[in-house]
Scaffold this motif. Sequence first.
Motif, mmCIF file in Angstrom:
data_model
loop_
_atom_site.group_PDB
_atom_site.id
_atom_site.type_symbol
_atom_site.label_atom_id
_atom_site.label_comp_id
_atom_site.label_asym_id
_atom_site.label_seq_id
_atom_site.Cartn_x
_atom_site.Cartn_y
_atom_site.Cartn_z
ATOM 1 N N LEU A 107 3.701 -3.665 -18.145
ATOM 2 C CA LEU A 107 3.922 -5.099 -18.328
ATOM 3 C C LEU A 107 5.388 -5.443 -18.552
ATOM 4 C CD1 LEU A 107 0.891 -5.989 -20.634
ATOM 5 C CD2 LEU A 107 1.013 -5.963 -18.138
ATOM 6 N N ALA A 110 7.336 -8.715 -17.073
ATOM 7 C CA ALA A 110 6.466 -9.873 -16.815
ATOM 8 C C ALA A 110 7.123 -11.124 -17.380
ATOM 9 C CB ALA A 110 5.098 -9.653 -17.446
ATOM 10 N N TYR A 113 2.699 -14.777 -19.830
ATOM 11 C CA TYR A 113 1.421 -14.181 -20.213
ATOM 12 C C TYR A 113 0.500 -14.112 -19.007
ATOM 13 C CZ TYR A 113 -2.657 -13.366 -23.300
ATOM 14 O OH TYR A 113 -3.762 -12.841 -23.945
ATOM 15 N N GLU A 115 1.339 -13.764 -15.865
ATOM 16 C CA GLU A 115 1.735 -12.662 -14.983
ATOM 17 C C GLU A 115 1.265 -11.321 -15.543
ATOM 18 O OE1 GLU A 115 5.706 -10.385 -13.253
ATOM 19 O OE2 GLU A 115 5.911 -12.455 -14.002
ATOM 20 N N ALA A 116 1.346 -11.145 -16.858
ATOM 21 C CA ALA A 116 0.871 -9.913 -17.489
ATOM 22 C C ALA A 116 -0.622 -9.738 -17.245
ATOM 23 C CB ALA A 116 1.184 -9.939 -18.991
ATOM 24 N N ARG A 119 -1.519 -8.617 -13.692
ATOM 25 C CA ARG A 119 -1.340 -7.180 -13.464
ATOM 26 C C ARG A 119 -2.558 -6.402 -13.972
ATOM 27 N NH1 ARG A 119 5.042 -5.930 -15.045
ATOM 28 N NH2 ARG A 119 5.961 -7.691 -13.913
ATOM 29 N N ALA A 135 -2.521 -1.476 -21.128
ATOM 30 C CA ALA A 135 -1.285 -1.973 -20.529
ATOM 31 C C ALA A 135 -0.205 -2.005 -21.592
ATOM 32 C CB ALA A 135 -1.502 -3.360 -19.934
ATOM 33 N N TRP A 138 4.480 -5.691 -22.897
ATOM 34 C CA TRP A 138 4.677 -7.144 -22.922
ATOM 35 C C TRP A 138 5.571 -7.528 -24.094
ATOM 36 C CZ3 TRP A 138 2.911 -10.121 -27.124
ATOM 37 C CH2 TRP A 138 2.018 -9.493 -27.990
ATOM 38 N N TRP A 143 9.353 -13.977 -22.278
ATOM 39 C CA TRP A 143 8.678 -14.749 -21.241
ATOM 40 C C TRP A 143 9.425 -16.051 -20.972
ATOM 41 C CZ3 TRP A 143 3.246 -14.099 -23.896
ATOM 42 C CH2 TRP A 143 2.740 -12.843 -23.584
ATOM 43 N N LEU A 170 -3.604 -4.703 -24.657
ATOM 44 C CA LEU A 170 -2.237 -4.995 -24.244
ATOM 45 C C LEU A 170 -1.315 -4.616 -25.400
ATOM 46 C CD1 LEU A 170 -2.590 -8.566 -22.635
ATOM 47 C CD2 LEU A 170 -3.116 -6.328 -21.636
#
Length: 571
Positions: A107, A110, A113, A115-116, A119, A135, A138, A143, A170
């Motif tokens: 992540l 990214a 959120y 876009e994360a 994926r 994942a 993030w 962002w 995540l």
Amino acid sequence: MKPTQLIIFFLLITITSQAQTSELGTLADQIYFNGEIYTMDDNRPMVEAVAVKADSILSVGSKEDIMKLKGDKTKLFDLNGKTMIPGLIEGHAHLYYVGLNLLEVNLVGAKSYEEAIERVAEKAKNTPKGEWIIANGWHHDKWDTKPALINGYPTNKLLSAAVPDHPVILIHASGHIIIINQKAMDIAGINSKTPQPDGGEIIIDINGEPTGILNETATDLVSKHLPAPTKKSVKEAITLALEECFKNGITGFHDAGSGGYMINLFEEMASENLIKLRLYVMLRGTQPKLLKKYFKKGIQLNLYNNQLTIRSIKLMADGALGSRGAWLLEEYTDAPGVHGHNVTPIEDIDKIVKTAYKNGFQVGIHAIGDRATREVLDIYESTFKIKSSNSSKDARFRIEHAQHFDPADIPRVAELDVILAMQAIHMSSDRPWAIDRLGEKRINEGAYIWQTLLKSGAMIVNGTDAPVEPLNPMAGFYASISRKTLKGIPDDGYEPQQKMTRNQALRSYTLDAAYAAFQENAKGSIEVGKWADFTILDRNIMTIPENQILDTKIAMTIIGGDIVFDYNQTD
């Protein structure tokens, strides 16, 4: 010339040759020349050439003198103007997780959120229903757009809707906070009646319902439900991590906390010569049986042809600044009443530290907030008053991260000979929003204060905390001397008076990092008798304009005279 004169003449030649061999050593296996060679030896900062025999440095000096060690089988390495430095040492990172991060959903980068989540949803399409999806990387503060937040973090509603049939985790870039979807919450049994754990937090909404956001020790509620990785998958991750180290010029690695299973696997791979890296392992302090085993066994030095050393213990005092888990003396500027978390009870830390000291083990404690760093210094100070036959005045205890100090505690670091493993790249990544957490006064007086600490006599070891940050040491070097983000912001750097010099930055990645692992007599500088560990760069980071440093490429990585990475041999 008479026969007797001929015999004497040839004897003199033989004796002279033998005398020269005795003086200079045997002929070299390798000679490096025709580049900018920085030794990190204050008595001889730069040399023209280096000779290697087997896995060690045979001689350093002028090209003319070193070429006298050339034999028929000597391999000559013409650097063609490239820069050669001592092998770079990653001062604090997590080897297995570097590789695991390459296997899981990434992540990093990214922009939102959404876009994360996209994926993760893409990964779910090719993953059997019910299997866990993990994942990493993030970071909500990076962002471009942000969803509705609770306590500064996004809830799991969008994630649960997008991926309903797989339990998902995540993991924040810091590793200290996670978001799990509803499927994972159901498996973990997390609901409105779940009690708050010590040293962590289940973040709830205004109705008292869990949001899927778990901070610090609360992450244990779900991690214990994850299926155990197979030995094959763990070895694959380690292998990928090693490759990542080599292509980034890393020859030494301080692994910041591994458990018994991982250490056994490191030993197995090292016995098969599959590590090659100079791996310095810290025992995970949360495993009492592991500590008891090694207190009885003792420190393990330079195992398997110098691939593995086990002589340190990693403990955790607090969390991360980004998750507001760093333990502060005063409340967070952007969260009134919040002081962060003490994730391991101080009395437990104190007991382990004193036992480690009595048994001759080094200790490194994760401490980011000023309250945490003070508590750690207090424990170290009381520990050093203990007299024991096994304890040593040369303990080289460490504070890992050490991002924030109260000004009153700054002189104590050098007074106690405590080593600071500080990751310059954290400042580059975190400083744009860290001022919101700490406020301007605390940022100026005690946060990321590298030059203040160095001038006080403290020693700083650099690194990346990978996979929290990318392993690239050039990014860490750039952050150290510029105090800018990797986008070059701001023009003069944040708190520019705290910049490292280029020599200080290189030292923090080489000789001082070696010292922090008790290995300064074997590596960290290019000197006779030390291991032939080198990093060769395609340009001179000590002289080029600052804005070119991030474009620097690793041309070659050499460990013990063996080439483990060659840019010209990559696809």
